[in-house]
Design a protein around this motif. Sequence first.
Motif, PDB file in Angstrom:
ATOM      1  N   MET A   1     -52.711 -43.132 -20.066  1.00  0.00           N
ATOM      2  CA  MET A   1     -51.631 -44.034 -20.058  1.00  0.00           C
ATOM      3  C   MET A   1     -50.419 -43.968 -21.200  1.00  0.00           C
ATOM      4  N   GLY A   2     -49.532 -43.941 -21.612  1.00  0.00           N
ATOM      5  CA  GLY A   2     -48.183 -43.768 -22.530  1.00  0.00           C
ATOM      6  C   GLY A   2     -48.106 -44.573 -22.910  1.00  0.00           C
ATOM      7  N   ARG A   3     -47.380 -44.210 -24.692  1.00  0.00           N
ATOM      8  CA  ARG A   3     -47.423 -45.263 -25.179  1.00  0.00           C
ATOM      9  C   ARG A   3     -45.863 -46.332 -24.322  1.00  0.00           C
ATOM     10  N   LYS A   4     -45.798 -47.504 -24.673  1.00  0.00           N
ATOM     11  CA  LYS A   4     -44.413 -47.868 -23.916  1.00  0.00           C
ATOM     12  C   LYS A   4     -43.196 -47.713 -25.662  1.00  0.00           C
ATOM     13  N   ARG A   5     -42.153 -47.157 -24.906  1.00  0.00           N
ATOM     14  CA  ARG A   5     -41.193 -46.513 -25.313  1.00  0.00           C
ATOM     15  C   ARG A   5     -40.607 -47.542 -25.702  1.00  0.00           C
ATOM     16  N   LEU A   6     -40.230 -48.042 -27.565  1.00  0.00           N
ATOM     17  CA  LEU A   6     -39.569 -49.064 -28.479  1.00  0.00           C
ATOM     18  C   LEU A   6     -38.217 -48.882 -27.850  1.00  0.00           C
ATOM     19  N   LEU A   7     -37.453 -49.625 -27.786  1.00  0.00           N
ATOM     20  CA  LEU A   7     -35.723 -50.224 -27.769  1.00  0.00           C
ATOM     21  C   LEU A   7     -35.053 -50.827 -28.405  1.00  0.00           C
ATOM     22  N   VAL A   8     -34.334 -51.045 -29.248  1.00  0.00           N
ATOM     23  CA  VAL A   8     -33.135 -51.567 -29.455  1.00  0.00           C
ATOM     24  C   VAL A   8     -32.252 -52.092 -29.159  1.00  0.00           C
ATOM     25  N   ALA A   9     -31.894 -52.880 -29.074  1.00  0.00           N
ATOM     26  CA  ALA A   9     -30.534 -53.228 -28.093  1.00  0.00           C
ATOM     27  C   ALA A   9     -29.192 -53.237 -29.579  1.00  0.00           C
ATOM     28  N   VAL A  10     -27.954 -52.246 -28.962  1.00  0.00           N
ATOM     29  CA  VAL A  10     -27.208 -52.059 -29.969  1.00  0.00           C
ATOM     30  C   VAL A  10     -25.581 -53.295 -28.776  1.00  0.00           C
ATOM     31  N   PHE A  11     -25.706 -54.149 -29.814  1.00  0.00           N
ATOM     32  CA  PHE A  11     -24.552 -54.675 -29.218  1.00  0.00           C
ATOM     33  C   PHE A  11     -22.989 -54.784 -29.867  1.00  0.00           C
ATOM     34  N   GLY A  12     -21.502 -54.474 -29.025  1.00  0.00           N
ATOM     35  CA  GLY A  12     -20.440 -54.325 -29.479  1.00  0.00           C
ATOM     36  C   GLY A  12     -18.786 -54.269 -28.927  1.00  0.00           C
ATOM     37  N   SER A  13     -17.846 -53.847 -29.862  1.00  0.00           N
ATOM     38  CA  SER A  13     -16.789 -53.618 -29.001  1.00  0.00           C
ATOM     39  C   SER A  13     -17.485 -52.722 -27.769  1.00  0.00           C
ATOM     40  N   ALA A  14     -16.092 -52.662 -26.999  1.00  0.00           N
ATOM     41  CA  ALA A  14     -16.369 -51.888 -25.159  1.00  0.00           C
ATOM     42  C   ALA A  14     -14.937 -50.848 -25.945  1.00  0.00           C
ATOM     43  N   ASP A  15     -13.804 -51.014 -26.794  1.00  0.00           N
ATOM     44  CA  ASP A  15     -13.121 -50.678 -26.729  1.00  0.00           C
ATOM     45  C   ASP A  15     -12.265 -49.361 -27.821  1.00  0.00           C
ATOM     46  N   PRO A  16     -13.955 -49.247 -28.612  1.00  0.00           N
ATOM     47  CA  PRO A  16     -13.175 -47.809 -30.006  1.00  0.00           C
ATOM     48  C   PRO A  16     -13.750 -46.042 -29.085  1.00  0.00           C
ATOM     49  N   GLN A  17     -12.918 -45.734 -29.590  1.00  0.00           N
ATOM     50  CA  GLN A  17     -12.797 -45.061 -28.973  1.00  0.00           C
ATOM     51  C   GLN A  17     -13.612 -43.398 -30.262  1.00  0.00           C
ATOM     52  N   GLU A  18     -13.941 -42.501 -29.698  1.00  0.00           N
ATOM     53  CA  GLU A  18     -14.490 -41.622 -30.622  1.00  0.00           C
ATOM     54  C   GLU A  18     -13.524 -41.408 -32.172  1.00  0.00           C
ATOM     55  N   GLY A  19     -13.804 -41.006 -33.045  1.00  0.00           N
ATOM     56  CA  GLY A  19     -13.288 -41.141 -34.210  1.00  0.00           C
ATOM     57  C   GLY A  19     -12.836 -42.444 -34.605  1.00  0.00           C
ATOM     58  N   ASP A  20     -12.970 -43.258 -34.417  1.00  0.00           N
ATOM     59  CA  ASP A  20     -12.625 -44.837 -34.390  1.00  0.00           C
ATOM     60  C   ASP A  20     -13.833 -45.117 -35.593  1.00  0.00           C
ATOM     61  N   PRO A  21     -13.955 -45.757 -36.179  1.00  0.00           N
ATOM     62  CA  PRO A  21     -14.897 -46.351 -37.621  1.00  0.00           C
ATOM     63  C   PRO A  21     -16.067 -46.723 -37.432  1.00  0.00           C
ATOM     64  N   LEU A  22     -15.986 -47.770 -36.400  1.00  0.00           N
ATOM     65  CA  LEU A  22     -16.321 -48.815 -35.452  1.00  0.00           C
ATOM     66  C   LEU A  22     -17.418 -47.492 -34.762  1.00  0.00           C
ATOM     67  N   TYR A  23     -16.841 -46.513 -33.631  1.00  0.00           N
ATOM     68  CA  TYR A  23     -17.656 -45.816 -32.893  1.00  0.00           C
ATOM     69  C   TYR A  23     -18.108 -45.531 -33.666  1.00  0.00           C
ATOM     70  N   GLU A  24     -17.928 -44.405 -34.647  1.00  0.00           N
ATOM     71  CA  GLU A  24     -18.327 -42.954 -35.277  1.00  0.00           C
ATOM     72  C   GLU A  24     -19.528 -44.455 -36.719  1.00  0.00           C
ATOM     73  N   LEU A  25     -19.959 -45.740 -36.078  1.00  0.00           N
ATOM     74  CA  LEU A  25     -20.556 -46.102 -37.078  1.00  0.00           C
ATOM     75  C   LEU A  25     -21.905 -46.952 -36.068  1.00  0.00           C
ATOM     76  N   ALA A  26     -21.405 -47.046 -35.182  1.00  0.00           N
ATOM     77  CA  ALA A  26     -22.323 -46.645 -33.906  1.00  0.00           C
ATOM     78  C   ALA A  26     -23.089 -45.742 -33.125  1.00  0.00           C
ATOM     79  N   ARG A  27     -22.948 -44.398 -33.604  1.00  0.00           N
ATOM     80  CA  ARG A  27     -23.788 -43.380 -32.853  1.00  0.00           C
ATOM     81  C   ARG A  27     -24.504 -42.986 -33.845  1.00  0.00           C
ATOM     82  N   GLU A  28     -23.973 -43.722 -34.924  1.00  0.00           N
ATOM     83  CA  GLU A  28     -24.997 -43.066 -36.984  1.00  0.00           C
ATOM     84  C   GLU A  28     -26.169 -44.643 -37.010  1.00  0.00           C
ATOM     85  N   VAL A  29     -26.004 -45.136 -36.012  1.00  0.00           N
ATOM     86  CA  VAL A  29     -26.929 -46.392 -35.935  1.00  0.00           C
ATOM     87  C   VAL A  29     -27.889 -45.759 -34.495  1.00  0.00           C
ATOM     88  N   GLY A  30     -27.571 -45.200 -34.006  1.00  0.00           N
ATOM     89  CA  GLY A  30     -28.268 -44.916 -32.419  1.00  0.00           C
ATOM     90  C   GLY A  30     -29.286 -43.833 -32.982  1.00  0.00           C
TER      91      GLY A  30
END
Length: 143
Positions: A1-30
């Motif tokens: 039996m495999g180990r259960k994958r640990l997930l972290v929820a990331v919440f935030g705005s649906a609006d930022p697009q690639e290149g937006d500082p908030l988008y890039e911060l979330a990408r880095e977090v992931g």
Amino acid sequence: MGRKRLLVAVFGSADPQEGDPLYELAREVGGLLVAAGYGVVTGGYGGVMEAASRGAAEAGGAAVGVTCASFVGRTPNRFLTETREEADLVARTGTLVAAACGYIVLHGKSGTLAELTLVWALHRAGSLGRRPVVLLGDAWRPF
């Protein structure tokens, strides 16, 4: 039996697009979460959700999206490695909270505030156990 994958929820705005500082911060977090041995779970659509999923996928990790059947016309982002669909927003939020071993909240609007309020209330009630809640970014300084 495999180990259960640990997930972290990331919440935030649906609006930022690639290149937006908030988008890039979330990408880095992931990416950083995957490097630390976690996967991400998000609401599965655009903006911060897409960016965190993208960062996780680019780092070779899991990007789980919890989508909502009542969001007609919305398409899950292309970086998800798994999609879980719920019937409505309440069930979707419950699944996001239950699936995560911790929560990172970036700047957002009403949906993000609703998610944060639920997580905060559960945390204060002792219902989350030892799951950390992190408010990331200058927008949260007053809190």
